[in-house]
Design a protein around this motif. Structure first.
Motif, PDB file in Angstrom:
ATOM      1  N   GLU A   1       0.829  -1.204   0.000  1.00 46.30           N
ATOM      2  CA  GLU A   1       0.000   0.000   0.000  1.00 46.30           C
ATOM      3  C   GLU A   1       0.862   1.253   0.000  1.00 46.30           C
ATOM      4  N   LYS A   2       0.224   2.335  -0.333  1.00 43.42           N
ATOM      5  CA  LYS A   2       0.815   3.656  -0.196  1.00 43.42           C
ATOM      6  C   LYS A   2       0.098   4.307   0.973  1.00 43.42           C
ATOM      7  N   GLN A   3       0.838   4.566   2.040  1.00 44.55           N
ATOM      8  CA  GLN A   3       0.259   5.213   3.212  1.00 44.55           C
ATOM      9  C   GLN A   3       0.572   6.700   3.159  1.00 44.55           C
ATOM     10  N   ALA A   4      -0.441   7.518   3.159  1.00 46.46           N
ATOM     11  CA  ALA A   4      -0.239   8.959   3.069  1.00 46.46           C
ATOM     12  C   ALA A   4      -0.882   9.657   4.255  1.00 46.46           C
ATOM     13  N   GLY A   5      -0.338  10.812   4.610  1.00 46.97           N
ATOM     14  CA  GLY A   5      -0.815  11.490   5.804  1.00 46.97           C
ATOM     15  C   GLY A   5      -1.167  12.948   5.592  1.00 46.97           C
ATOM     16  N   ALA A   6      -1.699  13.536   6.627  1.00 49.40           N
ATOM     17  CA  ALA A   6      -2.099  14.939   6.596  1.00 49.40           C
ATOM     18  C   ALA A   6      -2.277  15.410   8.043  1.00 49.40           C
ATOM     19  N   ILE A   7      -2.593  16.687   8.182  1.00 52.39           N
ATOM     20  CA  ILE A   7      -2.982  17.236   9.488  1.00 52.39           C
ATOM     21  C   ILE A   7      -4.476  16.955   9.649  1.00 52.39           C
TER      22      ILE A   7
ATOM     23  N   ASN B   1      -2.721 -11.203  -4.424  1.00 50.22           N
ATOM     24  CA  ASN B   1      -3.554 -11.079  -5.618  1.00 50.22           C
ATOM     25  C   ASN B   1      -5.035 -10.876  -5.318  1.00 50.22           C
ATOM     26  N   GLU B   2      -5.517 -11.493  -4.260  1.00 52.22           N
ATOM     27  CA  GLU B   2      -6.947 -11.427  -3.953  1.00 52.22           C
ATOM     28  C   GLU B   2      -7.242 -10.469  -2.801  1.00 52.22           C
ATOM     29  N   PHE B   3      -6.665 -10.744  -1.638  1.00 50.24           N
ATOM     30  CA  PHE B   3      -6.964  -9.862  -0.510  1.00 50.24           C
ATOM     31  C   PHE B   3      -6.392  -8.465  -0.739  1.00 50.24           C
ATOM     32  N   PHE B   4      -5.306  -8.362  -1.463  1.00 47.30           N
ATOM     33  CA  PHE B   4      -4.728  -7.067  -1.830  1.00 47.30           C
ATOM     34  C   PHE B   4      -5.787  -6.162  -2.462  1.00 47.30           C
ATOM     35  N   LEU B   5      -6.538  -6.696  -3.425  1.00 40.76           N
ATOM     36  CA  LEU B   5      -7.564  -5.904  -4.107  1.00 40.76           C
ATOM     37  C   LEU B   5      -8.691  -5.526  -3.148  1.00 40.76           C
ATOM     38  N   TYR B   6      -9.071  -6.458  -2.301  1.00 42.44           N
ATOM     39  CA  TYR B   6     -10.127  -6.188  -1.324  1.00 42.44           C
ATOM     40  C   TYR B   6      -9.690  -5.084  -0.367  1.00 42.44           C
ATOM     41  N   ASP B   7      -8.457  -5.165   0.110  1.00 44.52           N
ATOM     42  CA  ASP B   7      -7.934  -4.194   1.064  1.00 44.52           C
ATOM     43  C   ASP B   7      -7.895  -2.795   0.468  1.00 44.52           C
ATOM     44  N   LYS B   8      -7.499  -2.674  -0.798  1.00 45.80           N
ATOM     45  CA  LYS B   8      -7.428  -1.354  -1.426  1.00 45.80           C
ATOM     46  C   LYS B   8      -8.820  -0.776  -1.676  1.00 45.80           C
ATOM     47  N   GLU B   9      -9.768  -1.649  -1.948  1.00 41.21           N
ATOM     48  CA  GLU B   9     -11.129  -1.185  -2.203  1.00 41.21           C
ATOM     49  C   GLU B   9     -11.838  -0.738  -0.937  1.00 41.21           C
ATOM     50  N   HIS B  10     -11.582  -1.443   0.161  1.00 38.78           N
ATOM     51  CA  HIS B  10     -12.359  -1.193   1.374  1.00 38.78           C
ATOM     52  C   HIS B  10     -11.628  -0.415   2.463  1.00 38.78           C
ATOM     53  N   TYR B  11     -10.290  -0.401   2.442  1.00 36.72           N
ATOM     54  CA  TYR B  11      -9.558   0.168   3.572  1.00 36.72           C
ATOM     55  C   TYR B  11      -8.539   1.240   3.192  1.00 36.72           C
ATOM     56  N   SER B  12      -7.600   0.896   2.343  1.00 32.39           N
ATOM     57  CA  SER B  12      -6.448   1.770   2.081  1.00 32.39           C
ATOM     58  C   SER B  12      -6.364   2.098   0.588  1.00 32.39           C
ATOM     59  N   PRO B  13      -7.054   3.155   0.143  1.00 36.25           N
ATOM     60  CA  PRO B  13      -7.269   3.347  -1.294  1.00 36.25           C
ATOM     61  C   PRO B  13      -6.271   4.224  -2.055  1.00 36.25           C
ATOM     62  N   GLU B  14      -5.210   4.709  -1.408  1.00 38.82           N
ATOM     63  CA  GLU B  14      -4.247   5.500  -2.180  1.00 38.82           C
ATOM     64  C   GLU B  14      -3.782   4.668  -3.383  1.00 38.82           C
ATOM     65  N   LEU B  15      -3.699   5.291  -4.549  1.00 42.91           N
ATOM     66  CA  LEU B  15      -3.485   4.547  -5.791  1.00 42.91           C
ATOM     67  C   LEU B  15      -2.104   3.905  -5.861  1.00 42.91           C
TER      68      LEU B  15
END
Length: 330
Positions: free
Chosen positions: A127-133, A277-291
């Motif tokens: 994943e790409k974890q990004a932050g902000a204030i 391959n499988e859970f990776f896609l689920y995780d990006k769709e539901h939890y951590s969506p940075e491209l």
């Protein structure tokens, strides 16, 4: 009576033996640095997909997980690492298995720049974890505080005791804020800034999710935190606001790997293949969506668009990370 006791003991030992044999499956241990609810969902799906395997998903912060693998090597009980910050992946590269034969079969195409340059056969991007204030609007209003627009604003005494950020020594999130400051301002200015910021901080949290938890509980008004966690809470009706500083949104990458010497363990390759391959896609769709991969769309409601990212040159350099953490005195 003696004969009865002996008979009962024999029956007990007989069934105990069957119980031991029934639980004799060797565990596949996955160490994941994601939030507990994501780990629980991963474990649920893996157990459904592989009902014949004894799978354990354990949480450990990135710093602790890397230290454990670095120290224990192939003797560690961990089989698979998920979501470990890539600077740490570089640090423990000698303890990772070659996974090129598995990843070469994957149909996922990562965005340019998201494949490790030197260790591409040892892990894949998670994943790409990004932050902000992130601010809690209710707490700001309660204390009649102004909304901060920049990192510099956080030095204002009005926020004293109402700020939190993750500790760069234990959290990849904390480190990417720190690295972003160094890249933008230089080391001396960054150290000077942190010395001033420390006076306002309520706490350096051990994990990246710490500031969000404190914001939810109303313990602080402002946190340096992960964007996707803030959006998740906004969608749960928490009065949070996401503020991007002019330096841009800092970020780091995390990866997924198999520990060297564990690849031939029964079921590990199968489980790893499913995760990437499988859970990776689920995780990006539901939890951590940075491209992170081509064709990926952000389905999570209220997620910011057109994000401007900070200069994160060197974020994956483990030697640079060690050097900068040596300068960190808190």
């Amino acid at each position: 009576m003696k004969k009865i006791l002996i008979a009962l003991l024999a029956v007990t030992l007989f069934f105990t033996g069957f119980a031991v044999l029934g639980n004799s499956k060797e565990s596949i241990v996955i160490c994941c640095s994601s939030e507990q609810f994501r780990n629980e969902e991963m474990e649920r799906q893996l157990k459904k997909q592989f009902p014949d395997k004894n799978i354990e998903v354990q949480y450990m912060s990135t710093g602790k997980a890397a230290t454990k693998v670095y120290t224990e090597g192939k003797k560690t009980e961990i089989d698979i690492l998920v979501g470990l910050e890539t600077g740490y992946m570089n640090k423990i590269a000698k303890n990772l298995a070659d996974i090129s034969d598995i990843t070469n079969k994957s149909e996922i195409e990562y965005l340019d720049g998201l494949t490790p340059k030197d260790n591409g056969d040892l892990w894949v991007t998670w994943e790409k974890q990004a932050g902000a204030i992130i601010v809690n609007r209710n707490v700001l209003d309660k204390y009649k505080l102004e909304t901060p627009d920049s990192y510099e604003d956080l030095l204002d005494p009005q926020y004293k005791g109402l700020l939190a950020m993750p500790d760069p020594k234990s959290s990849g999130t904390g480190y990417f804020f720190y690295k972003s400051w160094v890249n933008n301002w230089g080391e001396d200015a960054t150290i000077e800034y942190v010395d001033k910021l420390h006076k306002n901080l309520k706490q350096f949290t051990e994990s990246g999710s710490g500031p969000i938890k404190m914001l939810k509980q109303g313990e602080i008004a402002v946190g340096l935190a992960l964007t996707f966690q803030a959006v998740s809470e906004i969608n749960n009706s928490f009065p949070f606001e996401i503020i991007y500083p002019q330096e841009g949104s800092p970020y780091s990458l995390t990866g997924t790997a198999i520990i060297k010497g564990h690849k031939d363990k029964a079921g590990v390759e199968e489980v790893f293949d499913y995760i990437i391959n499988e859970f990776f896609l689920y995780d990006k769709e539901h939890y951590s969506p940075e491209l992170v991969y081509k064709g990926q769309t952000i389905a999570i409601e209220n997620y910011p668009s057109n994000i401007v990212y900070a200069n994160m040159t060197g974020i994956q350099d483990d030697k640079e990370k060690e050097r900068l953490l040596d300068l960190w005195k808190y």
